[in-house]
Design an enzyme around this catalytic site. Structure first.
Site, PDB file in Angstrom:
ATOM      1  CE1 TYR A   1      31.400  35.100  47.961  1.00 22.03           C
ATOM      2  CE2 TYR A   1      30.920  32.959  48.645  1.00 22.03           C
ATOM      3  CZ  TYR A   1      31.695  33.950  47.785  1.00 22.03           C
ATOM      4  OH  TYR A   1      32.398  33.473  46.627  1.00 22.03           O
TER       5      TYR A   1
ATOM      6  CB  SER B   1      30.489  29.973  45.693  1.00 18.92           C
ATOM      7  OG  SER B   1      31.451  29.393  46.699  1.00 18.92           O
TER       8      SER B   1
HETATM    9  P1  NAD Z   1      39.423  38.347  42.998  1.00 22.74           P
HETATM   10  O1  NAD Z   1      39.149  39.293  44.064  1.00 22.74           O
HETATM   11  O2  NAD Z   1      40.574  37.901  42.611  1.00 22.74           O
HETATM   12  O3  NAD Z   1      38.859  38.934  41.661  1.00 22.74           O
HETATM   13  C1  NAD Z   1      37.537  39.582  41.625  1.00 22.74           C
HETATM   14  C2  NAD Z   1      37.381  40.476  40.564  1.00 22.74           C
HETATM   15  O4  NAD Z   1      36.072  41.065  40.454  1.00 22.74           O
HETATM   16  C3  NAD Z   1      38.262  41.717  40.655  1.00 22.74           C
HETATM   17  O5  NAD Z   1      39.027  41.777  39.430  1.00 22.74           O
HETATM   18  C4  NAD Z   1      37.383  42.940  41.145  1.00 22.74           C
HETATM   19  O6  NAD Z   1      38.099  44.070  40.763  1.00 22.74           O
HETATM   20  C5  NAD Z   1      36.262  42.492  40.206  1.00 22.74           C
HETATM   21  N1  NAD Z   1      34.983  43.147  40.764  1.00 22.74           N
HETATM   22  C6  NAD Z   1      34.630  43.412  42.103  1.00 22.74           C
HETATM   23  N2  NAD Z   1      33.546  44.049  42.125  1.00 22.74           N
HETATM   24  C7  NAD Z   1      33.029  44.438  40.682  1.00 22.74           C
HETATM   25  C8  NAD Z   1      32.213  45.202  40.098  1.00 22.74           C
HETATM   26  N3  NAD Z   1      31.159  45.712  40.795  1.00 22.74           N
HETATM   27  N4  NAD Z   1      32.182  45.224  38.681  1.00 22.74           N
HETATM   28  C9  NAD Z   1      32.968  44.821  37.977  1.00 22.74           C
HETATM   29  N5  NAD Z   1      34.162  44.093  38.544  1.00 22.74           N
HETATM   30  C10 NAD Z   1      34.008  43.680  39.873  1.00 22.74           C
HETATM   31  O7  NAD Z   1      38.197  37.018  43.224  1.00 22.74           O
HETATM   32  P2  NAD Z   1      38.323  35.624  42.728  1.00 22.74           P
HETATM   33  O8  NAD Z   1      38.594  34.703  43.945  1.00 22.74           O
HETATM   34  O9  NAD Z   1      38.983  35.594  41.468  1.00 22.74           O
HETATM   35  O10 NAD Z   1      36.852  35.555  42.491  1.00 22.74           O
HETATM   36  C11 NAD Z   1      36.115  35.410  41.324  1.00 22.74           C
HETATM   37  C12 NAD Z   1      34.796  34.947  41.535  1.00 22.74           C
HETATM   38  O11 NAD Z   1      34.768  33.342  42.015  1.00 22.74           O
HETATM   39  C13 NAD Z   1      33.764  35.563  42.723  1.00 22.74           C
HETATM   40  O12 NAD Z   1      32.438  35.676  41.985  1.00 22.74           O
HETATM   41  C14 NAD Z   1      34.102  34.744  43.646  1.00 22.74           C
HETATM   42  O13 NAD Z   1      32.779  34.914  44.599  1.00 22.74           O
HETATM   43  C15 NAD Z   1      34.107  33.420  43.205  1.00 22.74           C
HETATM   44  N6  NAD Z   1      34.482  32.377  44.189  1.00 22.74           N
HETATM   45  C16 NAD Z   1      36.012  32.444  44.569  1.00 22.74           C
HETATM   46  C17 NAD Z   1      36.355  31.232  45.281  1.00 22.74           C
HETATM   47  C18 NAD Z   1      37.759  31.424  45.956  1.00 22.74           C
HETATM   48  O14 NAD Z   1      38.284  30.700  46.662  1.00 22.74           O
HETATM   49  N7  NAD Z   1      38.529  32.323  45.373  1.00 22.74           N
HETATM   50  C19 NAD Z   1      35.700  30.296  45.584  1.00 22.74           C
HETATM   51  C20 NAD Z   1      34.360  30.268  44.994  1.00 22.74           C
HETATM   52  C21 NAD Z   1      33.851  31.424  44.221  1.00 22.74           C
END
Ligand code: NAD
Length: 251
Positions: A155, A143
């Site tokens: 985080y 991130s």
């Molecule tokens: P999201 O919540 O839409 O998807 C996350 C997925 O991870 C979900 O399907 C959830 O069920 C799964 N998950 C959670 N815990 C789990 C576990 N213990 N085992 C297996 N699966 C698990 O979120 P997103 O925004 O798509 O995030 C995906 C990644 O991107 C994350 O690592 C998040 O930190 C990172 N991220 C997101 C953003 C943003 O702005 N959305 C920015 C930077 C980084």
């Protein structure tokens, strides 16, 4: 034929958001995809979407903090599609949004377990399968919070940890033909962000105003970077945390 035809990929957190977009894009480029997540309903939907576009995918219910589950995920790639070439380790949670002094040790542990230990466990088993195959590529989701103090203590610590883990694995396994990189998204329109906007609807104006491009990213824009890092077009990119943040870090 896509650029990744013949490749086998694993995507964790593929039931939603960035992981779903990545799984769909990898499949569109020709890869067979193991969709791994704790959320079985969302995972089945991701598989349906891929199959209805003519791609190949299978869902495995995996908690990335459970080493037996992670081993099962890698075994599924080998047993179903014959090996493993690409892994996008992406499952993650945002956790409690409190400032450091109000953070509980439980939330600290949960965020570190899923966001960092989950990636360690996944890489441990993926690398073994890739060494067997003669090489591969791994992309870990960090991130902008992995490059700056932009988030909460657990985080930010977990996402900085992902960058460190990525660099170490890149150095250790480059000689085995395995490249390991990280993608560092800015603010992406996914259920994770939509949940926090529901709690703080007033934040949308500030988030938009901070963005040099005047908008958040769509998950597909992160998936495009993941696929590039995983492809042979990035054959000399290794150990690199790639910001995909619309210029936020340029401020
Ligand atoms: P999201 O919540 O839409 O998807 C996350 C997925 O991870 C979900 O399907 C959830 O069920 C799964 N998950 C959670 N815990 C789990 C576990 N213990 N085992 C297996 N699966 C698990 O979120 P997103 O925004 O798509 O995030 C995906 C990644 O991107 C994350 O690592 C998040 O930190 C990172 N991220 C997101 C953003 C943003 O702005 N959305 C920015 C930077 C980084």
């Amino acid at each position: 034929m896509g650029t990744l035809a013949e490749d086998v990929a694993i995507v964790t957190g593929a039931s939603s958001g960035i992981g779903r977009a990545s799984a769909e894009r990898l499949a569109a480029e020709g890869a067979s995809v193991v969709v791994a997540d704790v959320d079985a309903e969302g995972g089945a939907e991701t598989v349906d979407r891929i199959e209805s576009d003519g791609g190949a995918a299978i869902f495995v219910e995996v908690d990335v903090t459970d080493e037996e589950d992670v081993q099962k995920m890698v075994d599924t790639a080998i047993e179903t599609y014959g090996g493993l070439d690409i892994a996008h380790n992406n499952a993650g949670i945002e956790g409690d949004g409190s400032p450091l002094a109000q953070q509980s040790a439980d939330n600290w542990g949960l965020v570190l377990d899923i966001n960092l230990t989950g990636i360690f466990l996944a890489m441990k088993h993926e690398v073994a399968a890739m060494v067997e195959r003669g090489g591969g590529t791994i992309v870990n989701t960090s991130s902008i919070a992995g490059l700056s103090g932009d988030g909460t203590a657990p985080y930010v610590a977990s996402k900085h940890g992902v960058v460190g883990l990525t660099r170490q694995a890149a150095v250790e396994y480059g000689g085995e033909g395995i490249r390991v990189n990280a993608v560092c998204p800015g603010v992406v329109r996914t259920p994770m962000v939509e949940r926090s906007l529901e709690e703080h609807p007033e934040a949308i104006d500030q988030i938009t105003a901070e963005q040099p491009l005047g908008r958040m990213a769509e998950p597909e824009e992160i998936a495009a970077a993941v696929v590039w890092l995983a492809s042979s077009d990035a054959s000399f990119v290794n150990g690199h945390p790639l910001p995909v943040e619309g210029g936020l870090l340029a401020r």
